[in-house]
Scaffold this motif. Structure first.
Motif, PDB file in Angstrom:
ATOM      1  N   PHE A   1      49.107  52.495  31.046  1.00 58.04           N
ATOM      2  CA  PHE A   1      47.849  51.945  30.521  1.00 58.04           C
ATOM      3  C   PHE A   1      47.129  52.883  29.549  1.00 58.04           C
ATOM      4  O   PHE A   1      46.125  52.492  28.970  1.00 58.04           O
ATOM      5  CB  PHE A   1      46.848  51.566  31.635  1.00 58.04           C
ATOM      6  CG  PHE A   1      47.315  50.510  32.589  1.00 58.04           C
ATOM      7  CD1 PHE A   1      47.673  49.252  32.129  1.00 58.04           C
ATOM      8  CD2 PHE A   1      47.374  50.751  33.957  1.00 58.04           C
ATOM      9  CE1 PHE A   1      48.087  48.257  33.018  1.00 58.04           C
ATOM     10  CE2 PHE A   1      47.784  49.773  34.856  1.00 58.04           C
ATOM     11  CZ  PHE A   1      48.132  48.530  34.388  1.00 58.04           C
TER      12      PHE A   1
ATOM     13  N   VAL B   1      46.010  51.580  26.164  1.00 60.26           N
ATOM     14  CA  VAL B   1      46.201  50.117  26.140  1.00 60.26           C
ATOM     15  C   VAL B   1      44.831  49.441  26.195  1.00 60.26           C
ATOM     16  O   VAL B   1      44.008  49.794  27.040  1.00 60.26           O
ATOM     17  CB  VAL B   1      47.072  49.666  27.339  1.00 60.26           C
ATOM     18  CG1 VAL B   1      47.194  48.148  27.382  1.00 60.26           C
ATOM     19  CG2 VAL B   1      48.444  50.326  27.279  1.00 60.26           C
TER      20      VAL B   1
ATOM     21  N   PRO C   1      41.837  46.748  27.077  1.00 57.99           N
ATOM     22  CA  PRO C   1      41.567  46.089  28.356  1.00 57.99           C
ATOM     23  C   PRO C   1      42.397  44.820  28.570  1.00 57.99           C
ATOM     24  O   PRO C   1      42.615  44.049  27.645  1.00 57.99           O
ATOM     25  CB  PRO C   1      40.081  45.730  28.258  1.00 57.99           C
ATOM     26  CG  PRO C   1      39.513  46.741  27.331  1.00 57.99           C
ATOM     27  CD  PRO C   1      40.600  47.042  26.334  1.00 57.99           C
ATOM     28  N   LEU C   2      42.839  44.637  29.803  1.00 58.63           N
ATOM     29  CA  LEU C   2      43.657  43.480  30.173  1.00 58.63           C
ATOM     30  C   LEU C   2      42.988  42.721  31.306  1.00 58.63           C
ATOM     31  O   LEU C   2      42.463  43.327  32.238  1.00 58.63           O
ATOM     32  CB  LEU C   2      45.030  43.938  30.679  1.00 58.63           C
ATOM     33  CG  LEU C   2      45.908  44.769  29.746  1.00 58.63           C
ATOM     34  CD1 LEU C   2      47.114  45.306  30.509  1.00 58.63           C
ATOM     35  CD2 LEU C   2      46.350  43.932  28.553  1.00 58.63           C
ATOM     36  N   ARG C   3      43.024  41.407  31.229  1.00 56.77           N
ATOM     37  CA  ARG C   3      42.668  40.583  32.387  1.00 56.77           C
ATOM     38  C   ARG C   3      43.946  40.332  33.174  1.00 56.77           C
ATOM     39  O   ARG C   3      44.953  39.921  32.618  1.00 56.77           O
ATOM     40  CB  ARG C   3      42.044  39.264  31.947  1.00 56.77           C
ATOM     41  CG  ARG C   3      40.644  39.452  31.350  1.00 56.77           C
ATOM     42  CD  ARG C   3      40.094  38.134  30.821  1.00 56.77           C
ATOM     43  NE  ARG C   3      40.126  37.106  31.826  1.00 56.77           N
ATOM     44  CZ  ARG C   3      40.696  35.898  31.677  1.00 56.77           C
ATOM     45  NH1 ARG C   3      41.284  35.567  30.551  1.00 56.77           N
ATOM     46  NH2 ARG C   3      40.683  35.017  32.662  1.00 56.77           N
ATOM     47  N   LEU C   4      43.875  40.596  34.471  1.00 55.92           N
ATOM     48  CA  LEU C   4      45.047  40.468  35.323  1.00 55.92           C
ATOM     49  C   LEU C   4      44.750  39.494  36.455  1.00 55.92           C
ATOM     50  O   LEU C   4      43.591  39.309  36.836  1.00 55.92           O
ATOM     51  CB  LEU C   4      45.408  41.835  35.927  1.00 55.92           C
ATOM     52  CG  LEU C   4      45.647  42.990  34.941  1.00 55.92           C
ATOM     53  CD1 LEU C   4      45.803  44.309  35.699  1.00 55.92           C
ATOM     54  CD2 LEU C   4      46.872  42.723  34.078  1.00 55.92           C
TER      55      LEU C   4
ATOM     56  N   GLN D   1      46.020  39.111  40.391  1.00 60.28           N
ATOM     57  CA  GLN D   1      46.844  39.716  41.437  1.00 60.28           C
ATOM     58  C   GLN D   1      47.681  38.621  42.081  1.00 60.28           C
ATOM     59  O   GLN D   1      47.150  37.732  42.730  1.00 60.28           O
ATOM     60  CB  GLN D   1      45.951  40.415  42.465  1.00 60.28           C
ATOM     61  CG  GLN D   1      46.727  41.121  43.565  1.00 60.28           C
ATOM     62  CD  GLN D   1      45.811  41.842  44.543  1.00 60.28           C
ATOM     63  OE1 GLN D   1      45.141  42.805  44.196  1.00 60.28           O
ATOM     64  NE2 GLN D   1      45.771  41.374  45.772  1.00 60.28           N
TER      65      GLN D   1
ATOM     66  N   VAL E   1      52.153  46.062  44.137  1.00 61.55           N
ATOM     67  CA  VAL E   1      51.211  45.066  43.624  1.00 61.55           C
ATOM     68  C   VAL E   1      51.812  44.404  42.390  1.00 61.55           C
ATOM     69  O   VAL E   1      52.282  45.092  41.475  1.00 61.55           O
ATOM     70  CB  VAL E   1      49.857  45.689  43.238  1.00 61.55           C
ATOM     71  CG1 VAL E   1      48.848  44.603  42.866  1.00 61.55           C
ATOM     72  CG2 VAL E   1      49.297  46.534  44.373  1.00 61.55           C
TER      73      VAL E   1
ATOM     74  N   TYR F   1      50.949  41.890  39.237  1.00 61.27           N
ATOM     75  CA  TYR F   1      49.902  41.232  38.462  1.00 61.27           C
ATOM     76  C   TYR F   1      50.523  40.300  37.429  1.00 61.27           C
ATOM     77  O   TYR F   1      51.527  40.655  36.797  1.00 61.27           O
ATOM     78  CB  TYR F   1      49.070  42.269  37.696  1.00 61.27           C
ATOM     79  CG  TYR F   1      48.280  43.208  38.554  1.00 61.27           C
ATOM     80  CD1 TYR F   1      47.196  42.759  39.302  1.00 61.27           C
ATOM     81  CD2 TYR F   1      48.599  44.564  38.603  1.00 61.27           C
ATOM     82  CE1 TYR F   1      46.455  43.635  40.081  1.00 61.27           C
ATOM     83  CE2 TYR F   1      47.855  45.447  39.377  1.00 61.27           C
ATOM     84  CZ  TYR F   1      46.789  44.980  40.116  1.00 61.27           C
ATOM     85  OH  TYR F   1      46.054  45.852  40.881  1.00 61.27           O
TER      86      TYR F   1
END
Ligand SMILES: NC(=O)c1ccc[n+]([C@@H]2O[C@H](COP(=O)([O-])OP(=O)(O)OC[C@H]3O[C@@H](n4cnc5c(N)ncnc54)[C@H](OP(=O)(O)O)[C@@H]3O)[C@@H](O)[C@H]2O)c1
Ligand SMILES: NC(=O)c1ccc[n+]([C@@H]2O[C@H](COP(=O)([O-])OP(=O)(O)OC[C@H]3O[C@@H](n4cnc5c(N)ncnc54)[C@H](OP(=O)(O)O)[C@@H]3O)[C@@H](O)[C@H]2O)c1
Lengths: 207, 207
Positions: free
Chosen positions: A179, A182, A184-187, A189, A201, A203
């Protein structure tokens, strides 16, 4: 059960502070400084010390239709390919599929036993992915195995569908960090599973 | 069951890339840029959107005998205490115990309802911990609530017994990062529990 296919998956083990390798990678210590005595790879203790507990995650790691990795994951040779090196995984590597190795140093494909062929890609991440997708026949998964330098480029380019992290109980403090750099990412779970030496985990990358 | 007491615990929510807050903290957006529209705190969605699922972790967060936090977690006032500010948590804060706020700007203690008193500590982390331990009567837990700037100092000084992380499904890419600048740590994964919007992992700090 119908498995959704054709995904681009990253699968990597990281320390609790996000490093996939420490500083000072070498042939003797492919994962670099890991805070240990240099004899082992503490990041991957979950794989080697508790294989039964983590069979599903280890199998999943090697079941794609094609793979991508960076040249530093492939081995310790830097610069020109000036000595023989065919990967860390012996004559019959666990991939059983084409593996596309990103590098700036051209090299002929290297065929191994059991269906693994190493292809060396000098045209960048999009080309490696296009070749992997073609090899995967369009509907098999492509797994990007690392290192962080390689995965971060695919994440930054918005080319990743799923991220499988194996979070190991140690911190490294320095090295190559997943990351890093990188946006920002919306993930989402998708799954999270504890085992004794690791937390797995998965994602989905939403954007 | 006899609970081991007198521990020093850090309890904090982080993004998958380790940030406890984004850039540009302000009174309107105490957690800074979180990739959202600024109206909410996406890191803590697990607490606010799924409280039933996470009751144990929320209760545990506020059950120490004394607390420590950094001045930026306490509120948006920077520099001199030039306007009234008694924390984000209203007249009856959920701590019900003394809270030691690290700052370079001296201020008289502020008593609230329900047993919470804010004490402002200008002598550094060791002093804050000694005061918190004394307030905890030597055998109650002390919980360090954040932010990352504060927790990282305690980790670097080797003063932490247990680390409770709540890993949220997003990345922030920038901000204050847990473990930033902290030397390598050996950890033991004590518990790991998935919930729908978060993975809770507790580590014992071995060295
Ligand atoms: N924790 C894990 O699960 C895990 C997984 C994988 C690897 N690792 C470890 O991570 C380390 C390697 O990771 P890393 O992040 O240092 O490196 P990496 O991603 O494996 O490889 C980086 C190298 O690949 C080549 N490369 C990458 N992107 C390229 C592009 N767009 N175009 C052309 N060439 C490109 C470059 O090599 P050249 O310019 O020299 O050709 C670059 O230096 C090793 O220590 C390995 O053991 C850990
Ligand atoms: N994700 C979570 O669970 C979580 C938890 C807590 C906080 N947060 C967020 O994190 C942010 C705040 O964290 P942060 O890392 O920026 O800051 P912080 O740790 O809350 O506070 C840092 C400030 O505390 C004072 N301080 C810290 N150490 C000190 C020392 N040794 N001696 C004297 N003063 C000291 C200094 O303030 P002065 O020099 O100005 O006095 C310093 O600027 C906020 O956005 C908050 O909402 C998130």
């Amino acid at each position: 059960m119908t498995e959704r296919t054709g995904r681009v998956i990253c699968d990597i083990t990281i320390s609790a502070d996000g490093y996939a390798a420490g500083l000072h990678q070498s042939e003797e210590r492919p994962f670099g400084d890991d805070g240990g005595d240099g004899s082992g790879d503490r990041l991957h203790a979950w794989m080697f010390d508790t294989p039964d507990e983590n069979r599903a995650e280890v199998e999943q790691l090697n079941t794609a239709a094609a793979f991508i990795m960076g040249r530093n994951m492939f081995g310790p040779v830097r610069g020109a390919w000036d000595r023989p090196w065919n990967g860390w995984w012996g004559d019959d590597p666990p991939f059983h599929a084409p593996v596309f190795v990103l590098t700036h140093h051209a090299r002929e494909p290297q065929q191994m036993n059991g269906g693994t062929t190493y292809h060396f890609v000098t045209e960048g991440i999009a080309s490696a992915l296009a070749q992997a997708r073609a090899a995967a026949d369009g509907d098999g998964d492509v797994t990007i195995l690392g290192g962080a330098t390689t995965i971060n480029q695919y994440l930054s380019a918005g080319l990743v569908d799923e991220l499988r992290l194996h979070i190991a109980p140690l911190t490294l403090g320095a090295g190559t960090r997943l990351f890093e750099g990188v946006p920002p990412l919306r993930l989402e779970q998708v799954t999270s599973r504890p085992a004794s030496l690791v937390t797995h985990v998965t994602y989905r990358v939403l954007s």
